[in-house]
Design an enzyme around this catalytic site. Structure first.
Site, PDB file in Angstrom:
ATOM      1  N   ASP A  22       2.094  -5.389   8.031  1.00  0.00           N
ATOM      2  CA  ASP A  22       0.894  -4.550   7.981  1.00  0.00           C
ATOM      3  C   ASP A  22      -0.303  -5.487   7.909  1.00  0.00           C
ATOM      4  O   ASP A  22      -0.418  -6.292   6.972  1.00  0.00           O
ATOM      5  CB  ASP A  22       0.976  -3.634   6.749  1.00  0.00           C
ATOM      6  N   TYR A  74     -10.605   0.655  10.540  1.00  0.00           N
ATOM      7  CA  TYR A  74     -11.839   0.978   9.798  1.00  0.00           C
ATOM      8  C   TYR A  74     -12.231  -0.054   8.747  1.00  0.00           C
ATOM      9  O   TYR A  74     -13.265   0.072   8.130  1.00  0.00           O
ATOM     10  CB  TYR A  74     -11.729   2.362   9.139  1.00  0.00           C
ATOM     11  N   LYS A  75     -11.391  -1.074   8.518  1.00  0.00           N
ATOM     12  CA  LYS A  75     -11.752  -2.062   7.482  1.00  0.00           C
ATOM     13  C   LYS A  75     -12.518  -3.216   8.146  1.00  0.00           C
ATOM     14  O   LYS A  75     -13.633  -3.022   8.594  1.00  0.00           O
ATOM     15  CB  LYS A  75     -10.489  -2.560   6.779  1.00  0.00           C
ATOM     16  N   PHE A 127       0.852  -1.187   0.000  1.00  0.00           N
ATOM     17  CA  PHE A 127       0.000   0.000   0.000  1.00  0.00           C
ATOM     18  C   PHE A 127       0.894   1.245   0.000  1.00  0.00           C
ATOM     19  O   PHE A 127       1.868   1.299   0.748  1.00  0.00           O
ATOM     20  CB  PHE A 127      -0.929  -0.011   1.223  1.00  0.00           C
ATOM     21  N   ARG A 184     -12.363  -4.408  -7.060  1.00  0.00           N
ATOM     22  CA  ARG A 184     -12.210  -5.210  -5.824  1.00  0.00           C
ATOM     23  C   ARG A 184     -13.576  -5.507  -5.215  1.00  0.00           C
ATOM     24  O   ARG A 184     -14.417  -4.614  -5.090  1.00  0.00           O
ATOM     25  CB  ARG A 184     -11.420  -4.435  -4.757  1.00  0.00           C
TER      26      ARG A 184
HETATM   27  C1  LIG Z   1      -2.240  -2.095   3.708  1.00  0.00           C
HETATM   28  C2  LIG Z   1      -2.652  -0.704   4.076  1.00  0.00           C
HETATM   29  N1  LIG Z   1      -1.862   0.046   4.869  1.00  0.00           N
HETATM   30  C3  LIG Z   1      -2.212   1.303   5.230  1.00  0.00           C
HETATM   31  C4  LIG Z   1      -3.398   1.855   4.782  1.00  0.00           C
HETATM   32  C5  LIG Z   1      -3.820   3.252   5.117  1.00  0.00           C
HETATM   33  O1  LIG Z   1      -3.146   3.865   6.151  1.00  0.00           O
HETATM   34  P1  LIG Z   1      -3.901   4.975   7.041  1.00  0.00           P
HETATM   35  O2  LIG Z   1      -4.840   4.215   7.926  1.00  0.00           O
HETATM   36  O3  LIG Z   1      -2.840   5.684   7.760  1.00  0.00           O
HETATM   37  O4  LIG Z   1      -4.671   5.844   6.105  1.00  0.00           O
HETATM   38  C6  LIG Z   1      -4.252   1.106   3.968  1.00  0.00           C
HETATM   39  C7  LIG Z   1      -5.527   1.683   3.476  1.00  0.00           C
HETATM   40  O5  LIG Z   1      -6.269   1.149   2.727  1.00  0.00           O
HETATM   41  C8  LIG Z   1      -3.858  -0.199   3.606  1.00  0.00           C
HETATM   42  O6  LIG Z   1      -4.633  -0.938   2.801  1.00  0.00           O
END
Ligand SMILES: Cc1ncc(COP(=O)(O)O)c(C=O)c1O
Length: 422
Positions: free
Chosen positions: A199, A224-225, A129, A381
């Site tokens: 991550d 939030y996911k 990401f 997606r």
């Molecule tokens: C793998 C991954 N890392 C980080 C993020 C986003 O980071 P942040 O929560 O700081 O916006 C996302 C957002 O979709 C993501 O998919």
């Protein structure tokens, strides 16, 4: 061949089906974007109202103690820990994923410098990401390191050599849903003295994760996911107890101090994971996150993450099979192998991905679009959330996709106008 009637029977027999009632889902919508923003749990609105009116409105500042606000990042962290194979007191809710990537990358480099000095490579993947890569670019600049990126068809194990200080991977890829073997890769990294950062944005609440079993070093992720914490929900950070006390993380704010209310001039890190908190916790957001995490813990009596995973795999397998059978013109980018697939199915097509997603949204089927990068294709997606996605939802989504394609509906000009957020 599977029919919609068969799938209605699967839903009727699904032991997880009652969990759908934990969510407030709009009628007439099929939501396949819980991998981007989880749906609203029914408990959240009342809980946020309570925090605002009773705890904040009536309790005022006393609620830091009386309502337990000060412990909230740890209490919710302990609940998330149960979903990712971490122990109590090892994981804390704080800041955003991006900020936490910065903290753990710096701490991981400090550990690498102490245990395997002289290394100057951060290894990651080109399709990680972007925020992870952008933060890693800054950290690499600060440390005089090189950020080396593997290509999508490469195996990170082939690139682990004694120049690599830190390996930073996203467990489940945001574009394709491909899942790395966390335990296997971590073991290979450790054999070569490399520290790992994982991550978990697309993993926590989506697939079983065992940070302890994998002997991982650092992990971060968002709320939030699949954790259903709501837009802008705070993120979390986990550090192996092997490392938590070894280095102070760089954003050494007062809330990660050993005695924040002593107001001393000099920083002294709190023991353990508490030092990974920087500033004042986001109380309202963390309270909402707790409601989201509770929806996953509510699955524990039904078999928890293992049962959710089984259903998720059945849903994504069905989605891919129905696209194969009923719609032409798409490639399936997500791995067919269950072991390697997260909780989404990604499709590609030479043209029209954005417009097709918009045409589906106009029909009430919400997936999303991710732009291609570095020569990789645009992606449609479709995330499944076994807490609330039904088998008939998969059937109906693919049927809508078939109709959108056969009628050429997606070619309507209004579907090509790019919105600010895709
Ligand atoms: C793998 C991954 N890392 C980080 C993020 C986003 O980071 P942040 O929560 O700081 O916006 C996302 C957002 O979709 C993501 O998919």
């Amino acid at each position: 061949m599977t029919t919609r009637e068969d799938l209605a029977k699967w839903d009727a027999q699904d032991p997880l089906a009652p969990l759908r009632d934990l969510f407030d889902l709009p009628a007439g919508t099929i939501y396949l974007d819980g991998n981007s923003l989880g749906a609203l749990p029914r408990a959240t609105a009342a809980r946020v109202q309570e925090v605002v009116t009773r705890e904040w409105g009536a309790g005022l500042i006393g609620s830091w103690n009386s309502a337990g606000w000060i412990d909230l990042p740890h209490r919710v962290g302990d609940k998330i820990a149960r979903l990712v194979g971490a122990g109590p007191g090892e994981l804390v809710v704080a800041d955003s994923t991006s900020v936490n990537v910065y903290k753990v990358l710096k701490a991981a480099l400090a550990i690498a410098a102490a245990d395997a000095p002289g290394r100057n490579v951060i290894l990651s993947e080109r399709t990680n990401f972007p925020t992870d890569l952008y933060v890693a670019q800054s950290v690499a600049r600060e440390h005089g390191c090189e950020l080396v990126l593997i290509e999508p068809d490469e195996d990170p194990a082939d690139r682990l050599d004694d120049r690599v200080a830190v390996l930073m991977l996203t467990h489940v890829n945001y574009r394709t849903g491909r899942m790395w073997d966390m335990a296997g890769i971590t073991a290979q990294a450790h054999e070569r003295g490399i520290v790992t950062v994982w991550d978990l944005c697309h993993s926590a609440g989506a697939v079983p994760v065992d940070l302890t079993g994998a002997a991982a070093d650092f992990a971060i992720g968002c709320g939030y996911k699949f954790l259903n914490g709501g837009p802008g929900s705070p993120a979390y950070v986990w550090v192996s107890p092997r490392h938590a006390d070894r280095f102070a993380q760089p954003l050494s704010g007062w809330m990660g101090h050993a005695a924040p209310f002593a107001f001393t001039t000099d920083y002294e890190p709190a023991p353990g994971i508490a030092r990974y908190v920087s500033g004042t916790p986001a109380v309202i957001g963390t309270a909402a996150l707790e409601c989201g995490v509770d929806t996953l813990l509510a699955a524990e009596p039904y078999g928890g993450m293992v049962a959710l995973r089984e259903k998720s795999l059945a849903l994504t397998r069905l989605f891919a099979d129905l696209v194969d059978e009923r719609v032409s013109g798409f490639d399936i980018e997500s791995p067919r192998d269950d072991e390697q697939r997260g909780s989404q199915v990604s499709l590609t097509r030479p043209e029209g991905a954005y417009a097709i997603v918009q045409a589906l949204i106009a029909r009430g089927v919400i997936g999303d679009f991710r732009a291609g990068q570095s020569g990789l294709p645009d992606i449609l997606r479709f995330g499944v959330t076994p807490l609330y996605t039904r088998f008939v939802d998969v059937w109906d989504s693919v049927e809508h996709l078939r109709q959108v394609m056969e009628s050429d509906e997606w070619r309507d000009e209004r579907f090509s106008q790019r919105l600010a957020v895709t």
